[in-house]
Scaffold this active site. Sequence first.
Site, short mmCIF file in Angstrom:
data_model
loop_
_atom_site.label_atom_id
_atom_site.label_comp_id
_atom_site.label_asym_id
_atom_site.label_seq_id
_atom_site.Cartn_x
_atom_site.Cartn_y
_atom_site.Cartn_z
N ASN A 44 1.92 -5.25 -3.35
CA ASN A 44 0.76 -5.37 -2.86
C ASN A 44 -0.05 -4.33 -2.70
O ASN A 44 0.11 -3.42 -1.87
CB ASN A 44 0.69 -6.36 -1.59
CG ASN A 44 -0.62 -6.72 -1.20
OD1 ASN A 44 -1.38 -7.66 -2.12
ND2 ASN A 44 -1.08 -6.65 -0.04
N HIS A 79 -10.68 -6.01 -2.15
CA HIS A 79 -11.46 -5.66 -1.34
C HIS A 79 -12.90 -4.79 -1.97
O HIS A 79 -12.78 -3.65 -2.22
CB HIS A 79 -11.00 -4.93 -0.17
CG HIS A 79 -9.91 -5.54 0.83
ND1 HIS A 79 -10.21 -6.56 1.60
CD2 HIS A 79 -8.66 -5.09 0.93
CE1 HIS A 79 -9.17 -7.07 2.16
NE2 HIS A 79 -8.13 -6.31 1.90
N GLU A 101 -6.28 -10.49 -1.42
CA GLU A 101 -7.20 -10.48 -0.06
C GLU A 101 -8.54 -10.22 -0.42
O GLU A 101 -9.43 -9.27 0.15
CB GLU A 101 -6.78 -9.02 0.54
CG GLU A 101 -5.38 -8.91 1.00
CD GLU A 101 -4.63 -7.70 1.72
OE1 GLU A 101 -5.60 -6.90 2.41
OE2 GLU A 101 -3.52 -7.28 1.87
N ASP A 115 -12.29 -10.07 -0.80
CA ASP A 115 -13.59 -10.24 0.02
C ASP A 115 -14.78 -9.27 -0.82
O ASP A 115 -14.33 -8.35 -1.62
CB ASP A 115 -13.41 -9.85 1.45
CG ASP A 115 -12.84 -8.51 1.71
OD1 ASP A 115 -12.81 -7.55 0.90
OD2 ASP A 115 -12.52 -8.32 2.92
N GLU A 161 0.95 -1.30 -0.07
CA GLU A 161 -0.03 -0.13 -0.11
C GLU A 161 0.74 1.11 -0.08
O GLU A 161 0.62 2.19 0.77
CB GLU A 161 -0.87 -0.21 1.23
CG GLU A 161 -1.73 -1.36 1.10
CD GLU A 161 -2.86 -1.38 2.38
OE1 GLU A 161 -3.10 -0.37 3.32
OE2 GLU A 161 -3.36 -2.23 2.31
O1 9MR Z 1 -7.56 -7.62 8.44
C1 9MR Z 1 -6.68 -7.09 8.91
C2 9MR Z 1 -7.21 -6.65 10.30
O2 9MR Z 1 -7.32 -7.54 11.51
C3 9MR Z 1 -6.10 -5.45 11.06
O3 9MR Z 1 -6.93 -5.00 12.14
C4 9MR Z 1 -6.13 -4.39 10.04
C5 9MR Z 1 -4.79 -3.61 10.82
O4 9MR Z 1 -4.62 -2.45 9.83
O5 9MR Z 1 -5.42 -4.97 8.94
C6 9MR Z 1 -6.32 -5.85 8.33
O6 9MR Z 1 -5.38 -6.46 7.12
C7 9MR Z 1 -5.37 -5.43 5.95
C8 9MR Z 1 -4.05 -6.01 5.43
O7 9MR Z 1 -2.97 -5.97 6.12
C9 9MR Z 1 -3.79 -4.90 4.05
N1 9MR Z 1 -4.71 -4.80 3.40
C10 9MR Z 1 -5.94 -4.13 3.93
C11 9MR Z 1 -6.44 -5.24 4.99
C12 9MR Z 1 -7.65 -4.62 5.63
O8 9MR Z 1 -7.77 -3.58 6.38
#
Ligand code: 9MR
Length: 276
Positions: free
Chosen positions: A158, A194, A221, A223, A116
């Site tokens: 990513n 997402h 990722e 969903d 990101e």
């Molecule tokens: O799903 C993850 C969540 O449990 C965490 O609290 C969060 C913290 O920032 O990160 C989420 O996963 C993220 C991933 O690492 C990167 N892309 C976006 C995902 C959803 O926020």
Amino acid sequence: GRYFGAAIAAGRLGDATYTRILTTEFNAVTPENEMKWDATEPSQGRFTYTNGDRILNQGLSNGSKVRGHALLWHAQQPGWAQALSGTALRNAALNHVTQVATHYKGKIYAWDVVNEAFADGGSGARRDSNLQRTGNDWIEAAFRAARAADPGAKLCYNDYNTDGINAKSTGIYNMVRDFKSRGVPIDCVGFQSHLGTGIDSSYQANLQRFADLGVDVQITELDVEQGGNQATIYSTVTKACLAVSRCTGITVWGIRDSDSWRTGANPLLFDNSGNK
Ligand code: 9MR
């Protein structure tokens, strides 16, 4: 063949329904949080791999691929790193990449080396962050450090909101093209996906243009928000990956709706009870 993965949480591995679905339906895993910087290096130079190793061993013992997520990201940095800048941050970040990739050397199928790093919206530019402020070359420095530490892992960039041809995905495309032309070691691009209630009509074409640069592409990722054509969108993503020969796999970001970070969106393939 392509892999089909799920993001999993170490804390849920004791849930029998969860692990039954995981081991029967998936052949790849990603740690949802356990390999992030705050989890693996909570204080500088002191590394904790217990939960990351749980995910790794769950995957390997089931014959699954393990995607590493994520070596460097502007979010979920430990407090000590958030407080650093300049050369001190650059050195700490590269040491983090080296140490974590070395710990998992030979075990990880693909690493999200950088997560990101591009801005949303129409600029196509890098996102401002403490890491970006160390210099525009921080991303290639991270990829070089990761390659040196684990030459066998595929090294991915990513990001999200890249699920079609748009300014953000084009900014990333230009970076990957530049990296390939200069020999910066990059093997793959992850498209988080997402998704809401629609999907960009250029989804597959976008994957293909990256593949044509000579990198693998992966859905990392996935969903999909409930309330639109949820099943159709899952199908569209799947068919797009199958149609792109360098699309090596799809990962969904959790197993049951109740495991999802998107509370109330019911975005996953299994309901709260574990039914398909
Ligand atoms: O799903 C993850 C969540 O449990 C965490 O609290 C969060 C913290 O920032 O990160 C989420 O996963 C993220 C991933 O690492 C990167 N892309 C976006 C995902 C959803 O926020």
